[in-house]
Design a protein around this motif. Structure first.
Motif, PDB file in Angstrom:
ATOM      1  N   VAL A   1      75.244  42.881  42.149  1.00  0.00           N
ATOM      2  CA  VAL A   1      76.579  42.336  41.921  1.00  0.00           C
ATOM      3  C   VAL A   1      77.283  42.065  43.249  1.00  0.00           C
ATOM      4  O   VAL A   1      77.966  41.040  43.406  1.00  0.00           O
ATOM      5  N   ALA A   2      77.109  42.955  44.222  1.00  0.00           N
ATOM      6  CA  ALA A   2      77.732  42.752  45.533  1.00  0.00           C
ATOM      7  C   ALA A   2      77.225  41.483  46.194  1.00  0.00           C
ATOM      8  O   ALA A   2      78.004  40.696  46.754  1.00  0.00           O
ATOM      9  N   ALA A   3      75.916  41.249  46.133  1.00  0.00           N
ATOM     10  CA  ALA A   3      75.341  40.057  46.744  1.00  0.00           C
ATOM     11  C   ALA A   3      75.824  38.789  46.041  1.00  0.00           C
ATOM     12  O   ALA A   3      76.238  37.817  46.679  1.00  0.00           O
ATOM     13  N   THR A   4      75.783  38.802  44.710  1.00  0.00           N
ATOM     14  CA  THR A   4      76.173  37.619  43.942  1.00  0.00           C
ATOM     15  C   THR A   4      77.653  37.298  44.123  1.00  0.00           C
ATOM     16  O   THR A   4      78.032  36.136  44.301  1.00  0.00           O
ATOM     17  N   TYR A   5      78.489  38.324  44.114  1.00  0.00           N
ATOM     18  CA  TYR A   5      79.923  38.050  44.210  1.00  0.00           C
ATOM     19  C   TYR A   5      80.414  37.848  45.642  1.00  0.00           C
ATOM     20  O   TYR A   5      81.530  37.376  45.848  1.00  0.00           O
ATOM     21  N   SER A   6      79.574  38.150  46.627  1.00  0.00           N
ATOM     22  CA  SER A   6      79.903  37.705  47.991  1.00  0.00           C
ATOM     23  C   SER A   6      79.758  36.188  48.072  1.00  0.00           C
ATOM     24  O   SER A   6      80.543  35.512  48.752  1.00  0.00           O
ATOM     25  N   ILE A   7      78.779  35.635  47.340  1.00  0.00           N
ATOM     26  CA  ILE A   7      78.613  34.176  47.273  1.00  0.00           C
ATOM     27  C   ILE A   7      79.780  33.543  46.525  1.00  0.00           C
ATOM     28  O   ILE A   7      80.348  32.530  46.945  1.00  0.00           O
ATOM     29  N   PHE A   8      80.146  34.142  45.387  1.00  0.00           N
ATOM     30  CA  PHE A   8      81.285  33.623  44.624  1.00  0.00           C
ATOM     31  C   PHE A   8      82.541  33.618  45.482  1.00  0.00           C
ATOM     32  O   PHE A   8      83.291  32.629  45.511  1.00  0.00           O
ATOM     33  N   THR A   9      82.800  34.714  46.180  1.00  0.00           N
ATOM     34  CA  THR A   9      84.013  34.827  47.004  1.00  0.00           C
ATOM     35  C   THR A   9      84.025  33.796  48.120  1.00  0.00           C
ATOM     36  O   THR A   9      85.064  33.177  48.402  1.00  0.00           O
ATOM     37  N   LEU A  10      82.864  33.592  48.748  1.00  0.00           N
ATOM     38  CA  LEU A  10      82.774  32.601  49.823  1.00  0.00           C
ATOM     39  C   LEU A  10      83.173  31.213  49.331  1.00  0.00           C
ATOM     40  O   LEU A  10      84.024  30.544  49.934  1.00  0.00           O
ATOM     41  N   LEU A  11      82.578  30.762  48.224  1.00  0.00           N
ATOM     42  CA  LEU A  11      82.871  29.416  47.717  1.00  0.00           C
ATOM     43  C   LEU A  11      84.286  29.330  47.152  1.00  0.00           C
ATOM     44  O   LEU A  11      84.931  28.286  47.258  1.00  0.00           O
TER      45      LEU A  11
ATOM     46  N   GLY B   1      83.111  28.495  42.598  1.00  0.00           N
ATOM     47  CA  GLY B   1      82.507  29.789  42.904  1.00  0.00           C
ATOM     48  C   GLY B   1      81.383  30.128  41.949  1.00  0.00           C
ATOM     49  O   GLY B   1      80.307  30.592  42.355  1.00  0.00           O
ATOM     50  N   LEU B   2      81.589  29.870  40.663  1.00  0.00           N
ATOM     51  CA  LEU B   2      80.548  30.119  39.671  1.00  0.00           C
ATOM     52  C   LEU B   2      79.348  29.200  39.879  1.00  0.00           C
ATOM     53  O   LEU B   2      78.202  29.600  39.641  1.00  0.00           O
TER      54      LEU B   2
ATOM     55  N   ILE C   1      77.857  23.413  48.228  1.00  0.00           N
ATOM     56  CA  ILE C   1      77.505  24.256  47.082  1.00  0.00           C
ATOM     57  C   ILE C   1      75.989  24.334  46.900  1.00  0.00           C
ATOM     58  O   ILE C   1      75.437  25.412  46.649  1.00  0.00           O
ATOM     59  N   VAL C   2      75.296  23.210  47.038  1.00  0.00           N
ATOM     60  CA  VAL C   2      73.842  23.187  46.809  1.00  0.00           C
ATOM     61  C   VAL C   2      73.092  24.099  47.787  1.00  0.00           C
ATOM     62  O   VAL C   2      72.297  24.944  47.355  1.00  0.00           O
ATOM     63  N   PRO C   3      73.305  23.991  49.102  1.00  0.00           N
ATOM     64  CA  PRO C   3      72.592  24.917  49.991  1.00  0.00           C
ATOM     65  C   PRO C   3      72.999  26.376  49.803  1.00  0.00           C
ATOM     66  O   PRO C   3      72.171  27.277  49.969  1.00  0.00           O
ATOM     67  N   VAL C   4      74.256  26.611  49.451  1.00  0.00           N
ATOM     68  CA  VAL C   4      74.684  27.987  49.198  1.00  0.00           C
ATOM     69  C   VAL C   4      73.947  28.554  48.001  1.00  0.00           C
ATOM     70  O   VAL C   4      73.441  29.689  48.029  1.00  0.00           O
ATOM     71  N   LYS C   5      73.834  27.767  46.929  1.00  0.00           N
ATOM     72  CA  LYS C   5      73.174  28.272  45.706  1.00  0.00           C
ATOM     73  C   LYS C   5      71.676  28.462  45.908  1.00  0.00           C
ATOM     74  O   LYS C   5      71.122  29.503  45.522  1.00  0.00           O
ATOM     75  N   LEU C   6      71.010  27.471  46.481  1.00  0.00           N
ATOM     76  CA  LEU C   6      69.550  27.499  46.537  1.00  0.00           C
ATOM     77  C   LEU C   6      68.996  28.261  47.733  1.00  0.00           C
ATOM     78  O   LEU C   6      67.854  28.749  47.671  1.00  0.00           O
TER      79      LEU C   6
END
Length: 331
Positions: free
Chosen positions: A81-91, A110-111, A242-247
């Motif tokens: 959850v920490a890893a996933t929501y650090s990505i959400f928070t960034l975007l 973010g989602l 968003i694409v490079p962040v997600k993949l």
């Protein structure tokens, strides 16, 4: 590499078949007299089958056979959850403060970077690539991340003013959606069965075992049809980050966080990284449609990340297979 391609080809092939079917049937029906072009409403029964029968059966089957001590790894859950929501928070921060969008749009962006296709693609791909030992981390990630997303989206939309509801009623609505979601129910029942070492009667067990293998093929085909019925009209500028962040960034952050904490089975680390590398979930479009914000760009994000993930996921599986993704970067 050919083995890896043979592994992922059926998954993306099912998506392409669904996409092609939607495109061809749509084209044909357009010219037929008195016939209506098939729309997303035609997918309702297939989606109902996937949502309420096939995927819950798959999760129950996998979890109920797992030792209970493996289902209570809270350190793994918190790290994921920490890893996933650090990505959400960034975007979310990039969209809200740098791009100057509304909070509602920032929430969907973010989602788009944090919510991967862990329901439709995740279980089948992870189990085929990593074996049945990946079942527990996949089920844990799916259940916990979905709960987190189901809470985050309506809460932030309510703060943004997109949903005018009494706070108590909103909280009750969110809680009800979480507790009654078929995936969550199947997971809870599976955990109970594992804890007490119970199995359903033979007839019901055979029915569940017949439903479970159909989950991935039906879900992937349905995903392709859904994408085919939402053609890409333009490429939004937000996709450039968003694409490079997600993949790329999401799986990298997942790997770093799990490696820093350590003490996880290599299969668990590889499963978490693989799920983090999956393209944006179709549920992101559902959320965008529900709140009437960022719909077209959410659809474009799903389409583009899904297409590009054919390369990125194949490359990641090659790294996993060749030992390029060790379980612990910080021994």
């Amino acid at each position: 590499m050919s083995d890896i391609f043979s592994l992922v080809a059926p998954f993306f092939g099912l998506i392409l078949l669904g996409y092609g079917a939607a495109y061809l049937l749509g084209r044909r029906s357009t010219g037929a007299a008195g016939s209506a072009k098939p729309g997303l409403e035609g997918m309702a029964w297939l989606n109902a089958y996937i949502l309420y029968l096939a995927l819950p059966s798959l999760f129950f089957t996998l979890i109920s056979r797992t030792p209970i001590h493996e289902l209570t790894r809270f350190d793994f859950i918190l790290a994921d959850v920490a890893a996933t929501y650090s990505i959400f928070t960034l975007l979310f921060v990039v969209a809200l403060w740098l791009r100057r969008t509304s909070m509602a749009e920032a929430t969907v962006q973010g989602l788009a970077g944090a919510y991967g296709n862990i329901g439709y693609m995740g279980p089948g791909l992870a189990l085929l690539a990593l074996g049945e030992r990946a079942a527990v981390p996949v089920a844990l990630i799916f259940s916990v991340e979905n709960v987190a997303h189901f809470i985050t989206a309506p809460a932030l939309m309510a703060i943004a003013g997109s949903e005018k509801q009494n706070p108590a009623r909103l909280a009750f609505s969110v809680l009800r959606k979480i507790l009654l979601h078929p995936f969550i129910l199947a997971t809870v029942i599976g955990v109970g069965a594992a804890a007490f070492q119970l199995q359903p009667p033979l007839a019901i067990r055979r029915l569940i075992e017949a439903l479970a293998p159909t989950a991935a093929p039906c879900a992937l085909f349905a995903m392709g049809v859904t994408l085919g019925l939402r053609p890409l009209k333009r490429v939004p500028v937000e996709l450039s980050y968003i694409v490079p962040v997600k993949l790329l960034l999401h799986p990298a952050v997942m790997y770093l966080v799990l490696s820093a904490i350590g003490n996880f089975d290599p299969i668990w680390v590889q499963a978490a990284v693989l799920l983090a590398a999956l393209p944006t979930a179709t549920n992101v479009f559902v959320i965008a449609e529900q709140y009437g914000v960022w719909q077209e760009r959410a659809s474009a994000t799903i389409l583009v990340t899904t297409a590009l993930s054919m390369l990125s996921v194949t490359a990641l599986l090659y790294l996993i297979g060749s030992g390029g993704v060790p379980a612990d970067l910080f021994p």
